[in-house]
Motif scaffolding. Structure first.
Motif, PDB file in Angstrom:
ATOM      1  N   TYR A 207      11.152  14.794  -2.347  1.00  0.00           N
ATOM      2  CA  TYR A 207      11.925  14.381  -1.187  1.00  0.00           C
ATOM      3  C   TYR A 207      11.394  13.135  -0.473  1.00  0.00           C
ATOM      4  CZ  TYR A 207      14.263  18.813  -1.841  1.00  0.00           C
ATOM      5  OH  TYR A 207      14.989  19.845  -2.386  1.00  0.00           O
ATOM      6  N   VAL A 208      10.239  12.625  -0.908  1.00  0.00           N
ATOM      7  CA  VAL A 208       9.710  11.399  -0.322  1.00  0.00           C
ATOM      8  C   VAL A 208       9.597  10.299  -1.375  1.00  0.00           C
ATOM      9  CG1 VAL A 208       7.763  10.329   0.874  1.00  0.00           C
ATOM     10  CG2 VAL A 208       8.483  12.648   1.495  1.00  0.00           C
ATOM     11  N   PHE A 209       9.014  10.634  -2.527  1.00  0.00           N
ATOM     12  CA  PHE A 209       8.777   9.622  -3.554  1.00  0.00           C
ATOM     13  C   PHE A 209       9.857   9.562  -4.621  1.00  0.00           C
ATOM     14  CE2 PHE A 209       4.542  10.468  -1.819  1.00  0.00           C
ATOM     15  CZ  PHE A 209       4.112   9.182  -1.565  1.00  0.00           C
ATOM     16  N   GLY A 210      10.707  10.598  -4.709  1.00  0.00           N
ATOM     17  CA  GLY A 210      11.778  10.592  -5.695  1.00  0.00           C
ATOM     18  C   GLY A 210      11.321  10.696  -7.129  1.00  0.00           C
ATOM     19  N   MET A 211      10.116  11.209  -7.353  1.00  0.00           N
ATOM     20  CA  MET A 211       9.554  11.291  -8.699  1.00  0.00           C
ATOM     21  C   MET A 211       9.873  12.600  -9.397  1.00  0.00           C
ATOM     22  SD  MET A 211       5.861   9.622  -7.717  1.00  0.00           S
ATOM     23  CE  MET A 211       5.124   9.767  -9.334  1.00  0.00           C
ATOM     24  N   HIS A 212      10.290  13.615  -8.638  1.00  0.00           N
ATOM     25  CA  HIS A 212      10.703  14.903  -9.176  1.00  0.00           C
ATOM     26  C   HIS A 212      12.086  15.222  -8.612  1.00  0.00           C
ATOM     27  CE1 HIS A 212       6.550  16.827 -10.338  1.00  0.00           C
ATOM     28  NE2 HIS A 212       6.629  15.563 -10.723  1.00  0.00           N
ATOM     29  N   PRO A 213      12.815  16.130  -9.251  1.00  0.00           N
ATOM     30  CA  PRO A 213      14.108  16.502  -8.690  1.00  0.00           C
ATOM     31  C   PRO A 213      13.927  17.145  -7.305  1.00  0.00           C
ATOM     32  CG  PRO A 213      13.465  18.022 -10.455  1.00  0.00           C
ATOM     33  CD  PRO A 213      12.492  16.889 -10.483  1.00  0.00           C
ATOM     34  N   PRO A 214      14.895  16.905  -6.399  1.00  0.00           N
ATOM     35  CA  PRO A 214      16.190  16.235  -6.593  1.00  0.00           C
ATOM     36  C   PRO A 214      16.152  14.728  -6.383  1.00  0.00           C
ATOM     37  CG  PRO A 214      16.128  17.184  -4.413  1.00  0.00           C
ATOM     38  CD  PRO A 214      14.817  17.549  -5.061  1.00  0.00           C
TER      39      PRO A 214
END
Length: 442
Positions: A207-214
């Motif tokens: 939710y901060v770095f966008g490296m894992h879903p979602p």
């Protein structure tokens, strides 16, 4: 295992279980590390080691809709290199991996049970998956390898994701129901249970770095909401399992990556960002654990701290440290401090992950896979120092046994003590001999 963020967001066999007493063994630290009561293990994640072919029902590996198959806003792949495939195929080759554990002198394995395979459709239990994990656990116990089970290691079923996952508090009970089902099935064979792996990392990378879903970016408010829901899920699962048949004797903990961000210069934008990141990744979770009374043990994942230059968004390191291509630096003192901090929780500590990839580092490049040897020697010395000062460490798990799928980094980060060959055989790296010498059981 947690991917390390840059500061730029992405565009009834019970023989083995008898050794898990919560009573600290006596003797010198060196004797304790080599004793049967100290758990010397390796850690792995089912999805990382079995891949989307074996686990196709979760938010990472589901065909078409899984995170592996998505694109970033700039059109690039969400992962580096090929998809996870079968990875090193732990699902079918767990007996091979048990033999590797024995080769390394280990007496424990921390692994996850893949929720999406046990419950691929909401409310429907796949009995073949239940039977499969019985086979894995029985094989471990028969080999005198103590199983430590993780119930949630990053992946969630696609149906749970479609319901809003941990963004919505009403979904917490779905995880607890799964935890109860699994615990009822295996509690007579497994004594050590980890509810959730690295909730702070789940929130930050998703939710901060966008490296894992979602793959949300810079949504701090939602990140904290998800983190609170994950912690609430842990607390409810802990309470429910402890009240279940067999729960009084089970030891249940949460696995936390004690990742702290430091700046090379105070009173700079970098130092402010570091403070915010440390709060999200570490302080919020640790404060919860300190005050909630919902752990029998502290599962400490630790790799490094992140040192940020006052004038760059990229991690750096101090002179003499080894920095990998992931930006991680060898820093045993930070591990020692994390162990000492853990004593505030007043429960035994298991180092549930600790390791370094075998790669050519950014600094001191001639070391190559010797970086793992350098890392293990320094970090075990730091752990011994903490233990001599009274820190109650009951086990140490190297991340990881074989090279596997390292989330958004794909197969480029090779953390295995054993190299995974193209035919899925394994070749020991230099670190295996040192592990056996420092931690192995005779």
């Amino acid at each position: 295992m947690a991917a390390s963020p840059s500061m730029e967001p992405a565009t009834t066999t019970t023989s083995a279980t008898t050794t898990t007493s919560q009573t600290m063994s006596t003797g010198s630290v060196e004797e304790r590390l080599r004793s049967a009561t100290f758990l010397s293990g390796f850690a792995l994640c089912e999805y990382q080691n079995s891949g989307s072919v074996n686990c196709p029902h979760n938010n990472w590996g589901a065909p078409v809709i899984g995170f592996e198959y998505q694109k970033t806003l700039t059109g690039s792949s969400t992962i580096t290199g090929p998809n996870s495939g079968k990875s090193c195929d732990f699902w079918h080759n767990y007996k091979r991996d048990i033999a590797l554990l024995k080769t390394a002198g280990a007496n424990s394995l921390r692994f996850s049970i893949e929720w999406s395979e046990v419950e691929p459709v909401e409310g429907t239990i796949d009995e073949s998956a239940i039977a499969h994990y019985h086979e894995v656990i029985d094989a471990l116990n028969e080999a005198n390898i103590v199983p430590m089970v993780t119930l949630l290691h990053f992946t969630i079923p696609t149906w749970f994701s479609a319901k809003g996952g941990f963004e919505l508090p009403r979904n917490i009970n779905k995880f607890v129901e799964f935890a109860v089902r699994v615990f009822q099935e295996y509690h007579s064979k497994v004594n050590l249970w980890c509810t959730i792996n690295e909730p702070g990392v789940v929130a930050a990378l998703g939710y901060v770095f966008g490296m894992h879903p979602p793959a949300r970016i810079m949504q701090f408010g939602l990140a904290y909401k998800v983190l609170d829901h994950l912690l609430a899920a842990h607390a409810l699962a802990f309470k429910t399992l402890k009240e279940s048949p067999g729960g009084a004797n089970a030891k249940i903990g949460l696995v936390h990556n004690a990742l702290k961000f430091e700046s090379t210069m105070a009173h700079t934008p970098a130092s402010f960002i570091c403070s915010k990141m440390t709060d999200l990744f570490h302080n919020h979770v640790f404060n919860f654990l300190e005050n909630s009374g919902t752990i029998d043990f502290y599962g400490l994942n630790f790799y490094s701290r992140v040192l940020m230059s006052a004038f760059s968004q990229l991690p750096t390191c101090n002179p003499g440290e080894i920095q990998t291509q992931l930006g991680w630096a060898t820093n045993p003192d930070s591990f020692y401090r994390a162990l000492k901090e853990g004593t505030k929780l007043n429960v035994p500590i298991y180092v549930t992950e600790n390791g370094m990839p075998a790669e050519t580092p950014n600094t001191i490049p001639h070391l190559c896979d010797d970086v793992q040897v350098f890392f293990l020697r320094g970090y075990v010395e730091a752990m011994k120092r903490a233990m001599k000062e009274g820190v109650d460490v009951r086990g140490y798990y190297w991340w990881t046994l074989m090279d596997n799928f390292e989330w958004c980094y794909g197969f480029t980060s090779k953390f295995g003590a054993f190299q995974t060959n193209p035919d899925n055989t394994a070749t020991p790296r230099k670190v295996v001999a040192l592990y056996r010498d420092l931690l192995g059981k005779s």
